[in-house]
Design a protein around this motif. Structure first.
Motif, PDB file in Angstrom:
ATOM      1  N   ALA A  86     -11.762  10.672  26.112  1.00  0.00           N
ATOM      2  CA  ALA A  86     -11.780  11.741  25.103  1.00  0.00           C
ATOM      3  C   ALA A  86     -12.485  11.246  23.849  1.00  0.00           C
ATOM      4  O   ALA A  86     -11.894  11.167  22.770  1.00  0.00           O
ATOM      5  N   ASP A  87     -13.767  10.902  23.987  1.00  0.00           N
ATOM      6  CA  ASP A  87     -14.522  10.409  22.839  1.00  0.00           C
ATOM      7  C   ASP A  87     -15.390  11.531  22.275  1.00  0.00           C
ATOM      8  O   ASP A  87     -15.700  12.506  22.951  1.00  0.00           O
ATOM      9  N   ASN A  88     -15.755  11.378  21.018  1.00  0.00           N
ATOM     10  CA  ASN A  88     -16.607  12.347  20.338  1.00  0.00           C
ATOM     11  C   ASN A  88     -17.980  11.723  20.158  1.00  0.00           C
ATOM     12  O   ASN A  88     -18.242  11.040  19.181  1.00  0.00           O
ATOM     13  N   ASP A  89     -18.859  11.949  21.140  1.00  0.00           N
ATOM     14  CA  ASP A  89     -20.188  11.322  21.148  1.00  0.00           C
ATOM     15  C   ASP A  89     -20.088   9.813  20.960  1.00  0.00           C
ATOM     16  O   ASP A  89     -20.830   9.204  20.195  1.00  0.00           O
ATOM     17  N   GLY A  90     -19.119   9.208  21.650  1.00  0.00           N
ATOM     18  CA  GLY A  90     -18.940   7.763  21.604  1.00  0.00           C
ATOM     19  C   GLY A  90     -17.935   7.291  20.583  1.00  0.00           C
ATOM     20  O   GLY A  90     -17.466   6.161  20.654  1.00  0.00           O
ATOM     21  N   GLY A  93     -10.700   7.462  17.731  1.00  0.00           N
ATOM     22  CA  GLY A  93      -9.812   7.420  16.575  1.00  0.00           C
ATOM     23  C   GLY A  93      -9.235   8.786  16.271  1.00  0.00           C
ATOM     24  O   GLY A  93      -9.683   9.803  16.804  1.00  0.00           O
ATOM     25  N   VAL A  94      -8.228   8.799  15.407  1.00  0.00           N
ATOM     26  CA  VAL A  94      -7.465  10.030  15.189  1.00  0.00           C
ATOM     27  C   VAL A  94      -8.314  11.126  14.558  1.00  0.00           C
ATOM     28  O   VAL A  94      -8.169  12.309  14.916  1.00  0.00           O
ATOM     29  N   LEU A  95      -9.240  10.791  13.641  1.00  0.00           N
ATOM     30  CA  LEU A  95     -10.045  11.839  13.019  1.00  0.00           C
ATOM     31  C   LEU A  95     -11.163  12.308  13.944  1.00  0.00           C
ATOM     32  O   LEU A  95     -11.599  13.460  13.855  1.00  0.00           O
ATOM     33  N   ALA A  96     -11.639  11.440  14.824  1.00  0.00           N
ATOM     34  CA  ALA A  96     -12.576  11.892  15.855  1.00  0.00           C
ATOM     35  C   ALA A  96     -11.871  12.855  16.807  1.00  0.00           C
ATOM     36  O   ALA A  96     -12.443  13.865  17.244  1.00  0.00           O
ATOM     37  N   ALA A 536     -20.654  17.949  10.350  1.00  0.00           N
ATOM     38  CA  ALA A 536     -20.530  18.395  11.735  1.00  0.00           C
ATOM     39  C   ALA A 536     -19.318  17.733  12.383  1.00  0.00           C
ATOM     40  O   ALA A 536     -18.772  16.754  11.872  1.00  0.00           O
ATOM     41  N   SER A 537     -18.904  18.269  13.521  1.00  0.00           N
ATOM     42  CA  SER A 537     -17.750  17.706  14.239  1.00  0.00           C
ATOM     43  C   SER A 537     -18.165  16.614  15.206  1.00  0.00           C
ATOM     44  O   SER A 537     -17.490  16.354  16.194  1.00  0.00           O
ATOM     45  N   VAL A 538     -19.306  15.986  14.927  1.00  0.00           N
ATOM     46  CA  VAL A 538     -19.786  14.844  15.717  1.00  0.00           C
ATOM     47  C   VAL A 538     -19.992  13.681  14.757  1.00  0.00           C
ATOM     48  O   VAL A 538     -20.168  13.887  13.550  1.00  0.00           O
ATOM     49  N   GLY A 564     -23.094  13.972  10.321  1.00  0.00           N
ATOM     50  CA  GLY A 564     -21.921  13.632  11.108  1.00  0.00           C
ATOM     51  C   GLY A 564     -20.869  12.990  10.213  1.00  0.00           C
ATOM     52  O   GLY A 564     -21.179  12.529   9.108  1.00  0.00           O
ATOM     53  N   PHE A 565     -19.629  12.943  10.703  1.00  0.00           N
ATOM     54  CA  PHE A 565     -18.576  12.402   9.845  1.00  0.00           C
ATOM     55  C   PHE A 565     -18.641  10.884   9.716  1.00  0.00           C
ATOM     56  O   PHE A 565     -17.851  10.292   8.983  1.00  0.00           O
ATOM     57  N   MET A 566     -19.580  10.246  10.412  1.00  0.00           N
ATOM     58  CA  MET A 566     -19.807   8.814  10.222  1.00  0.00           C
ATOM     59  C   MET A 566     -21.135   8.535   9.531  1.00  0.00           C
ATOM     60  O   MET A 566     -21.476   7.387   9.258  1.00  0.00           O
TER      61      MET A 566
END
Length: 646
Positions: A86-90, A93-96, A536-538, A564-566
């Motif tokens: 259940a990863d978000n484009d790799g 973590g809880v916020l991903a 974005a949610s990625v 992206g959030f990173m």
């Protein structure tokens, strides 16, 4: 043909080398926290198993069985096998997970947002407890040095721990790019060493391997009632750090983390716990022969031969510093994600490596963590007292992660409700059992991470509600850009040369900064860009997919930048990249960025409750300068605002 085959072999060799390097790196960063759990987990669990009559063989086998099956079910099955999918484009973590769940729900609904905020808040509790507990446990190992340990007071132990913590946090601004290259090799040595120590003691009591049978765990829990639950809370210390396995997925990838776990970390941890159990059984037989009760001891350090005790303490100190560094870095990354997702105010984020976007330093978080760590060390005084506070933060985060995983598999992966419940319910049941066992220790110190988490949740809640209220007030009754353009065609407003970039959260309405500019200065630039920055949610958005460009009319252009959030925003560079080739390029010297800087006014009659107004105003005033956050040169920024009653 020969050349093609040679190239293929070379490519395969390079891939193997890359995976090997990433695996060693993951062992140094991802597994630092869980890798230092043998320092205190087995000791604390055995201590709570014998409140009155001394340690018994059923307790040793029961605790060891519980520890091993916790590693199997929680870490291996739940995190390594399931949640890593259940990863978000790799990214993990809880916020991903929050971003994924929000995508599945078609937006961050209240319950999902609350879960993500709670998980993030509890992580900060983990971020101050891990350095405090692990380093203090390592320093306490000096008490086991023959002829030296008895002369070292606990005050001296605390002093050394605080000096190490001060040094660790003081060098954070330099980044960890160089020293992190040593993390992997040191942790490989650590895991090989603790595994070898375990094997050495298993040989003295081979029957301890029978603890792998789960009936020892079940029997111990069923026969010991409340004591069994208290022990279970301590056993959970064996799996602290499991959240890091998914949180650091984006840095190393799924395969290297899984290889590191199955090939080295899991075998080393299991062997060490078996060794501690065997060592305790031998000590129990000796105590019974002497007719005395066996009390808990510092099993981990006493396992190592006296001649190797000092080198082992030094290695342990290095391992705990690495574990602390990993969780500190994780706190920086989590904060960056929270800011990008709008859960926290902007903070100063410093890039510490030109070659890695993930290498960041956040001064405000760094010094708050140091303050929290020092308070914990001074308040609790020893690692045994602090261990009581540790499990609640981690189990709470795990419960949140599992709940968000249910939303992901049901809403985003479109699993049926029955299948989703069938898979998630066992994981949630295990998490809730561990959480319940740790809740029993609230008054022993478990209230600390709960109080910290509640405070951070409150700040997130007030910030999110406050920003929504401000946006509603700013956009209430606002005209559209098209309407403003039509009215401008009928007026004779003065136009000045250059480009004005108006930053706004609402790309449809007219930004207040445009209206204020026209009202107070009675001018409008020749070229006006209404710019909205979205998260974005990625985790990352490629530069060529980052911008949308729309010409509204002769007066206005609408641009939306998605990060992206990173990602680390660089608005001038990305805006320049977004301008089509057939349009006039941006010239920095002729471009001004207008940002809203509203003055908030507390009110007892409208908006938020008055006490929340005070907190919101404090957060707003201390938020980091948007010019620097968005990488806009300070000589190009113009701040315009109005008074807003909240």
């Amino acid at each position: 043909m020969q050349d093609t085959h040679s190239g293929s072999v070379e490519s395969q060799s390079l891939h193997k080398h890359s995976v090997a390097a990433l695996t060693i790196g993951a062992i140094g960063v991802v597994f630092g926290d869980i890798g230092t759990s043998p320092l205190y987990a087995f000791r604390e669990a055995l201590h709570h198993s014998a409140p009155l009559g001394g340690i018994q063989d059923t307790a040793i086998f029961g605790v060891l069985s519980l520890a091993l099956w916790s590693l199997i079910l929680v870490v291996t099955v739940k995190y390594i096998i399931f949640l890593m999918r259940a990863d978000n484009d790799g990214e993990g973590g809880v916020l991903a997970q929050l971003a994924l769940a929000g995508r599945g729900m078609g937006g961050r609904k209240g319950a999902v947002l609350a879960l993500g905020a709670a998980g993030a808040a509890l992580f900060y509790g983990d971020a101050i407890l891990t350095p405090a507990l692990s380093v203090l446990s390592a320093v306490e190992g000096v008490k086991t040095i023959p002829n030296i340990g008895d002369n070292i007071s606990q005050k001296t132990i605390i002093g050394i721990t605080l000096l190490i913590m001060l040094g660790l946090f003081a060098i954070q601004f330099r980044g960890t790019a160089m020293v992190s290259k040593l993390f992997g090799p040191i942790c490989v040595i650590w895991f090989v060493t603790i595994g070898a120590l375990g094997v050495m003691h298993i040989a003295s009591y081979p029957a301890i391997l029978g603890a792998l049978s789960p009936h020892h765990a079940v029997s111990f829990l069923s026969n010991n009632g409340m004591i069994g639950l208290i022990v279970l809370g301590s056993v959970f210390l064996t799996v602290t750090g499991a959240e890091a396995l998914t949180a650091d997925m984006g840095h190393f990838g799924r395969l290297p983390i899984r290889l590191g776990w199955f090939l080295l970390v899991f075998p080393a941890l299991s062997l060490n716990y078996f060794g501690q159990g065997a060592f305790a059984m031998v000590a129990l037989e000796q105590a019974q022969a002497a007719g005395i009760a066996l009390e808990t001891r510092d099993w981990f350090f006493l396992m190592s031969p006296e001649a190797l005790r000092i080198p082992m303490i030094i290695l342990t100190g290095l391992a705990t510093i690495i574990a602390s560094q990993a969780v500190i870095t994780g706190a920086y990354s989590l904060t960056q994600q929270a800011i990008q997702l709008g859960l926290l105010p902007r903070m100063k984020i410093v890039q510490t490596s030109a070659g890695s976007a993930g290498q960041i330093y956040i001064p405000a978080i760094n010094w708050m963590l140091l303050f929290g760590v020092c308070v914990l060390v001074l308040e609790f005084g020893n690692s045994s007292a602090m261990a009581s506070a540790y499990g609640i933060a981690v189990t709470g985060t795990m419960v949140v992660t599992t709940c968000l995983a249910f939303v992901v598999v049901h809403k985003l992966w479109h699993w049926s409700l029955g299948k989703s419940l069938l898979v998630i319910t066992p994981f949630l049941a295990i998490d809730l059992i561990f959480f319940g066992a740790n809740i029993l220790r609230v008054f022993e110190g478990g209230w600390v991470p709960l109080a910290l988490g509640a405070f951070i949740c409150l700040l997130i809640w007030i910030w999110v509600r406050g920003k929504r209220l401000i946006d509603l007030k700013e956009n209430d009754g606002a005209m559209t850009l098209t309407e403003l353009g039509r009215s401008l065609s009928k007026s004779a407003i003065t136009r000045v040369a250059g480009t004005a970039v108006y930053m706004t959260a609402n790309p449809e309405g007219v930004p207040g900064t445009i209206l204020h500019n026209m009202k107070h200065y009675r001018v409008l630039h020749e070229r006006n860009i209404v710019l909205t920055v979205r998260t974005a949610s990625v985790p990352y958005v490629p530069q060529d997919e980052r911008a949308t460009y729309e010409k509204i009319d002769a007066n206005f252009t609408r641009v939306t930048l998605r990060y992206g959030f990173m990602d680390t925003p660089d608005v001038p560079a990305d805006l320049a990249f977004a301008i089509p080739k057939n349009d006039t390029p941006l010239h920095a010297i002729m471009t001004s960025y207008f940002v809203g800087r509203n003055m908030l006014q507390a009110s007892k009659d409208e908006g938020l409750p008055f006490w929340q107004d005070i907190i919101l105003i404090f957060l707003q005033r201390n938020a980091y300068n948007p010019a620097e956050f968005f990488n806009i040169p300070s000589n190009q920024i113009v701040a315009i605002g109005a008074q807003v009653v909240v």
